[in-house]
Scaffold this active site. Structure first.
Site, PDB file in Angstrom:
ATOM      1  N   MET A   1       0.813  -1.219   0.000  1.00  0.00           N
ATOM      2  CA  MET A   1       0.000   0.000   0.000  1.00  0.00           C
ATOM      3  C   MET A   1       0.854   1.280   0.000  1.00  0.00           C
ATOM      4  O   MET A   1       0.521   2.260   0.655  1.00  0.00           O
ATOM      5  CB  MET A   1      -0.947   0.005   1.214  1.00  0.00           C
ATOM      6  N   ARG A   2       1.956   1.246  -0.732  1.00  0.00           N
ATOM      7  CA  ARG A   2       2.789   2.440  -0.880  1.00  0.00           C
ATOM      8  C   ARG A   2       2.978   2.711  -2.359  1.00  0.00           C
ATOM      9  O   ARG A   2       3.194   1.774  -3.137  1.00  0.00           O
ATOM     10  CB  ARG A   2       4.185   2.196  -0.281  1.00  0.00           C
TER      11      ARG A   2
ATOM     12  N   ASN B   1       2.048  -5.827 -10.279  1.00  0.00           N
ATOM     13  CA  ASN B   1       1.031  -5.517  -9.272  1.00  0.00           C
ATOM     14  C   ASN B   1      -0.242  -6.283  -9.616  1.00  0.00           C
ATOM     15  O   ASN B   1      -0.468  -6.632 -10.774  1.00  0.00           O
ATOM     16  CB  ASN B   1       0.737  -4.014  -9.267  1.00  0.00           C
TER      17      ASN B   1
ATOM     18  N   HIS C   1      -4.435  -5.898  -9.172  1.00  0.00           N
ATOM     19  CA  HIS C   1      -5.475  -4.924  -8.836  1.00  0.00           C
ATOM     20  C   HIS C   1      -6.847  -5.588  -8.980  1.00  0.00           C
ATOM     21  O   HIS C   1      -7.083  -6.290  -9.959  1.00  0.00           O
ATOM     22  CB  HIS C   1      -5.371  -3.705  -9.756  1.00  0.00           C
TER      23      HIS C   1
ATOM     24  N   ASP D   1       3.962   0.987 -13.876  1.00  0.00           N
ATOM     25  CA  ASP D   1       4.637   2.155 -14.456  1.00  0.00           C
ATOM     26  C   ASP D   1       4.383   3.371 -13.567  1.00  0.00           C
ATOM     27  O   ASP D   1       3.907   3.217 -12.439  1.00  0.00           O
ATOM     28  CB  ASP D   1       4.234   2.363 -15.929  1.00  0.00           C
TER      29      ASP D   1
HETATM   30  C1  GRF Z   1      -5.840  -7.513  -3.032  1.00  0.00           C
HETATM   31  O1  GRF Z   1      -7.209  -7.317  -3.218  1.00  0.00           O
HETATM   32  C2  GRF Z   1      -5.066  -6.878  -4.162  1.00  0.00           C
HETATM   33  O2  GRF Z   1      -5.745  -6.910  -5.382  1.00  0.00           O
HETATM   34  C3  GRF Z   1      -4.908  -5.457  -3.703  1.00  0.00           C
HETATM   35  O3  GRF Z   1      -4.697  -5.563  -2.317  1.00  0.00           O
HETATM   36  C4  GRF Z   1      -5.293  -6.759  -1.829  1.00  0.00           C
HETATM   37  C5  GRF Z   1      -4.220  -7.531  -1.119  1.00  0.00           C
HETATM   38  O4  GRF Z   1      -4.721  -8.683  -0.467  1.00  0.00           O
HETATM   39  N1  GRF Z   1      -3.843  -4.807  -4.416  1.00  0.00           N
HETATM   40  P1  GRF Z   1      -3.722  -9.725   0.185  1.00  0.00           P
HETATM   41  O5  GRF Z   1      -2.878  -8.958   1.201  1.00  0.00           O
HETATM   42  O6  GRF Z   1      -2.881 -10.327  -0.897  1.00  0.00           O
HETATM   43  O7  GRF Z   1      -4.596 -10.731   0.862  1.00  0.00           O
END
Ligand code: GRF
Length: 203
Positions: A89-90, A106, A108, A140
């Site tokens: 989350m950074r 990543n 998403h 990116d």
């Molecule tokens: C997932 O929903 C992912 O798509 C998003 O953050 C969440 C991470 O979940 N980027 P976890 O920590 O892998 O359980």
């Protein structure tokens, strides 16, 4: 394929990657796991499994550059071929991304380019789309925007709320991440502009 995993929380995608490697469904080795949060469940698991696990708490650094410098130092020592963001989350700075161009992945929880940013699943429900899903992409300089490797679709149900849709998308995330990594491990590919093309199997 040497893999670094960066996470901030629960770590279910990290777990899925670990399970796939253990189950011989993914030809990779996790060479380090980094969390920016000391309390992340994911980093606890990484320790339990005996990985080279690092907490690099952004709150203990003066600024983003100093924190990233430490993350890069640990990554340099681990020499990963790819860096998988798994609920990290950074935001990464442009120099960080440039240094590892087309090596940072990543996941998403939407079919990009729809619903980038936070709460993608709730965004999808609120918008009223009938299909959403997940996307594995190269990182990116733009948020949730780099070249796409794998997408998986999930139907949105009439009675869905963000949480119920998120739970079904998560199941597909775990498959999609492993699929994308296995493709990188076993297939030649080219990137032209935004388009990633996979070619014949290496072996
Ligand atoms: C997932 O929903 C992912 O798509 C998003 O953050 C969440 C991470 O979940 N980027 P976890 O920590 O892998 O359980």
């Amino acid at each position: 394929m040497r893999l670094a995993v960066l996470l901030s929380g629960r770590g279910s995608n990290f777990q899925a990657i670990h399970d796939a490697i253990e189950g011989k469904r993914l030809d990779a080795a996790i060479v380090c796991v980094i969390s920016n949060r000391p309390d992340a469940r994911g980093i606890e698991k990484a320790r339990e499994y005996g990985y080279d696990a690092h907490v690099i708490d952004h709150k203990t650094f003066g600024d983003r550059a100093a924190h990233e410098e430490e993350v890069l130092r640990v990554l340099d020592a681990a020499r990963p071929d790819y860096i998988a963001l798994a609920g990290y989350m950074r935001l990464l700075s442009a120099p960080f991304i440039e240094r590892h161009r087309h090596r940072i992945l990543n996941i998403h929880p939407s079919l990009l380019p729809s619903f980038p940013g936070v709460d993608a699943q709730a965004q999808a429900v609120a918008y009223g789309v009938k299909v959403s899903g997940c996307t594995v992409h190269f990182v990116d300089e733009h948020l949730d925007a780099g070249p796409i490797l794998v997408q998986r679709a999930v139907e949105v149900r009439e009675d869905d709320i963000g949480e119920t849709l998120a739970a079904r998308i998560l199941v597909e995330e775990h498959r999609a991440y492993v699929e994308a990594l296995q493709k990188l491990a076993t297939q030649r590919y080219t990137i032209e502009g935004r388009r990633v093309t996979f070619h014949a199997l290496l072996k």
